[in-house]
Design an enzyme around this catalytic site. Structure first.
Site, PDB file in Angstrom:
ATOM      1  CD  GLU A  26      -3.053   0.916   2.214  1.00  0.00           C
ATOM      2  OE1 GLU A  26      -3.525   1.920   2.767  1.00  0.00           O
ATOM      3  OE2 GLU A  26      -3.449  -0.247   2.466  1.00  0.00           O
ATOM      4  CG  ASP A 123      -2.083  -0.940   5.515  1.00  0.00           C
ATOM      5  OD1 ASP A 123      -0.965  -1.484   5.471  1.00  0.00           O
ATOM      6  OD2 ASP A 123      -2.249   0.282   5.676  1.00  0.00           O
ATOM      7  CE1 TYR A 331      -3.286  -0.853   8.746  1.00  0.00           C
ATOM      8  CE2 TYR A 331      -5.336  -1.529   9.794  1.00  0.00           C
ATOM      9  CZ  TYR A 331      -4.669  -0.845   8.791  1.00  0.00           C
ATOM     10  OH  TYR A 331      -5.391  -0.167   7.843  1.00  0.00           O
TER      11      TYR A 331
END
Length: 690
Positions: A26, A123, A331
């Site tokens: 990403e 992600d 994350y």
């Protein structure tokens, strides 16, 4: 995915994909982390200025390349509204802010043409699923595509993810596509309707915007601001006694504080003075156990960073995402307050111990837990990611602000394994000899710091309790009565708005902070010294939408579609079903709006300052709103009415003339803005009594 090879529906090692494999990350930093994890022998080459990482091993050529967020956006060539025809197009063609994305897309297009397999390694959330899917869909072959799922960019977790590739996560993709399409349909149609209304009323084209989540959020801020601007403080009284025993003084509060009536408070003061002492009736100590707080999800992290450092939600989120890209934390865009039992807690703590400022804390934690690491967890879960945790990687080159957020995350992680804190709360109840007035005092003592030793951002101060026992007589040294005033609703901050969005379940962890920032970009909101202010345009948009588009402000409708998208993610609904329902609702809303479009446009134009009110402006010089009642706009007219209504309550609480009452309101810091403006304009007259 009808033509997918059967073996691709199971966990697949990337090295089993023979031929050329394109891995799509990403962000550029994530691409480099992935290449480093897959092989230390990767080769960097450039296509133009864009790096591509190449790995040759086990009969495979793996190419790791990066997106820069969304490379495709929705667009239409259809003018006017309603518009339900749209397509995905390259972002750089329609969004001037994404011009830098063109070179990245060109590189990915070129790489997609010459490979045998594709891996979406963006992600692992709805947005990442959509980003990678659209690149593959428009430039490659989705039937040859797989998904990498990971919660941190550490070498170990990335290797594990690429040794267990899954088929594309179509439920996540469909939910993400639906969210983009819903927001686009809502935003473009309602925004175009509002702009058309202003154009019809004034002949001028002015850019306005409204949104499915944005507009209910704006309404919430407007409602709270109206409440604050129309606030009238009420008098109240606090009675306290300073008493003494054996040369030690103690201050006690009247148990009925605050007292509403001046006369009643004065009577209490006189009775206590007359009787001269208090008798201790009860002394009680209660010990409370405070469990450690759960590990951070994004909302909790944003709230703490706002409380401690004053960071906006968007700023905290951006810093956390950078820490994630540096492989320092997991994350961050997660709702979970739970840590995975498979996580190597001891390994992370050992690594954190190598960072000087944490070595002592880690040693203390391991000593008190004897190495048994069982985290406290909260109730919230996230199907994609655990709570935020530090990976144990050693940070380097962080800014002060990045260190601040990283430090919060580390200390919270340490705290979840620690012992509870223990506090003892002491209360003393004393009465007058005639038992017609009760007074209380309280103290607290920290018995065990527990988790607060590690997460020192929540602290409790110990105070010394006087040695009193039941039956003690306390001589009255002083009795005082203080007039105070009720407080207005607190001025909203960005984190207050985000927490409200969470509480009513609109928006997502990834989008809430950005939606709030968009309201500022649109000039609907602005920052004041102590919080958020609403512009005339912000008030005007809500008033027009409330009158002509009431369903657009419905939290229930917004929440309903959030639940529909969650049902898509769980495979219970289809994107087509949800979009058809949205189009039906939009069509009905737009039809009703069109019946009143000119009136809506005229009202908006007045708020924009491009048209004069038909009935003239409000008598308050600073106000641009239209006069509706005795030369006042509806808000200032409400203020004038409230001043008279509240005088009745003030008179019940204390003897006061109308002019003195109005002057007290004018001088009080607690009085609402519109109340003061009406007073200072001299439009409030004393009531006439027969």
């Amino acid at each position: 995915m009808s033509g997918v090879e059967p073996w691709m529906s199971r966990g697949v090692r990337i090295w089993d994909l023979k031929g050329r494999v394109l891995v799509i990350a990403e962000k550029p930093k994530a691409a480099r982390k992935i290449a480093e994890a897959l092989s230390p022998g990767y080769v960097t080459r450039r296509i133009g200025s864009i790096p591509v990482y190449e790995i040759n091993a086990y009969g495979s050529m793996i190419l790791v390349a990066s997106s820069v967020g969304h490379l495709y956006e929705l667009n239409t060539g259809v003018k006017g509204y309603p518009v339900y025809s749209y397509e995905w197009v390259p972002s750089h063609l329609v969004n001037p802010g994404k011009r830098h994305a063109r070179e990245y897309l060109e590189v990915l297009k070129k790489l997609c043409r010459g490979v045998d397999y594709y891996v979406n390694a963006c992600d692992y959330d709805i947005e990442g699923s959509v980003i990678g899917y659209l690149i593959i869909k428009f430039n490659g072959d989705e039937e040859k595509a797989l998904r990498a799922k990971f919660s941190s960019l550490t070498r170990e977790e990335l290797r594990q993810a690429f040794n267990n590739l899954a088929k594309l996560d179509y439920e996540m993709i469909e939910a993400g596509l639906c969210r983009h399409e819903l927001d686009w349909l809502w935003g473009i149609n309602v925004s175009r309707a509002l702009m058309k209304a202003v154009e019809d009323a004034t002949g001028r084209r002015i850019v306005l915007s409204a949104g499915r989540v944005q507009t209910p959020t704006l309404k919430y801020v407007v409602e709270k601001t109206v409440e604050r601007n129309l606030f009238i403080p009420l008098p109240q009284y606090r009675v306290t006694v300073t008493a003494e025993r054996n040369g030690e003084e103690v201050v006690l509060e009247y148990a009925g504080n605050p007292v509403e009536k001046h006369g009643e408070a004065r009577s209490i003061v006189e009775r206590v003075r007359r009787q001269g002492y208090l008798i201790v009736e009860e002394v009680e100590g209660k010990t409370y156990v405070l469990k450690p707080p759960p590990p951070f999800n994004l909302g909790d992290l944003q709230e703490e960073a706002a409380r401690i450092y004053g960071f906006s939600p968007a700023k905290t989120q951006a810093i956390a995402e950078q820490l994630y890209l540096d492989a320092l934390i997991s994350y961050p865009r997660t709702n979970s307050q739970k840590l995975p039992p498979t996580l190597n807690y001891r390994g992370i703590l050992d690594n954190l111990a190598s960072i000087g400022k944490y070595s002592g804390l880690v040693a203390s934690l391991l000593s008190e837990t004897r190495g048994v690491l069982k985290p406290v967890e909260g109730e919230k879960e996230d199907p994609a990611h655990p709570a935020i945790y530090p990976t144990g990687m050693k940070p380097g080159g962080l800014t002060d602000e990045q260190w601040a957020v990283y430090d919060l995350i580390v200390r919270r992680f340490l705290a979840v394994f620690a012992q509870p804190a223990r506090l003892t709360h002491y209360t003393v109840k004393a009465v007058t000899p005639s038992r017609d007035a009760v007074f209380k005092a309280s103290w607290q003592r920290v018995e065990e710091q527990g988790w607060m030793k590690y997460y020192g951002f929540h602290t409790y101060k110990s105070s010394r309790a006087p040695g009193l026992v039941k039956g003690d007589k306390l001589g009255v040294v002083k009795v005082s009565m203080r007039e105070s005033y009720t407080k207005p609703p607190k001025r909203l901050s960005k984190i207050d708005v985000l927490r409200w969005m969470e509480s009513v379940e609109i928006g997502t962890e990834a989008t809430r902070a950005q939606i709030i920032e968009k309201l500022f970009e649109r000039k609907y909101l602005f920052l004041e010294s102590k919080g958020i202010g609403v512009s005339d345009l912000g008030f005007g948009v809500v008033e027009v939408v409330e009158r002509f588009f009431p369903d657009l402000l419905s939290i229930e409708l917004t929440r309903r579609f959030e639940k529909e998208m969650d049902a898509i993610r769980r495979g219970l609904r289809s994107r087509g079903q949800v979009l058809e329902e949205a189009k039906r609702i939009l069509t009905a809303m737009l039809g009703e709006f069109d019946e009143n479009r000119v009136e809506a446009g005229r009202q908006l134009a007045v708020r924009l300052g491009v048209a004069e009110p038909s009935r003239g402006k409000c008598r308050i010089s600073s106000c641009k709103r239209e006069a509706v009642e005795e030369g006042l706009c509806r808000h200032h007219a409400s203020a004038a009415r409230l001043i008279h209504e509240y005088y009745v309550e003030w008179s019940r609480r204390k003897e006061i003339g109308f002019d003195e009452y109005v002057e007290k309101l004018r001088k009080s810091r607690n009085t609402g803005k519109w109340i003061k403006e009406v007073i200072e304009a001299g439009v409030v007259k004393a009531p006439r009594f027969p």
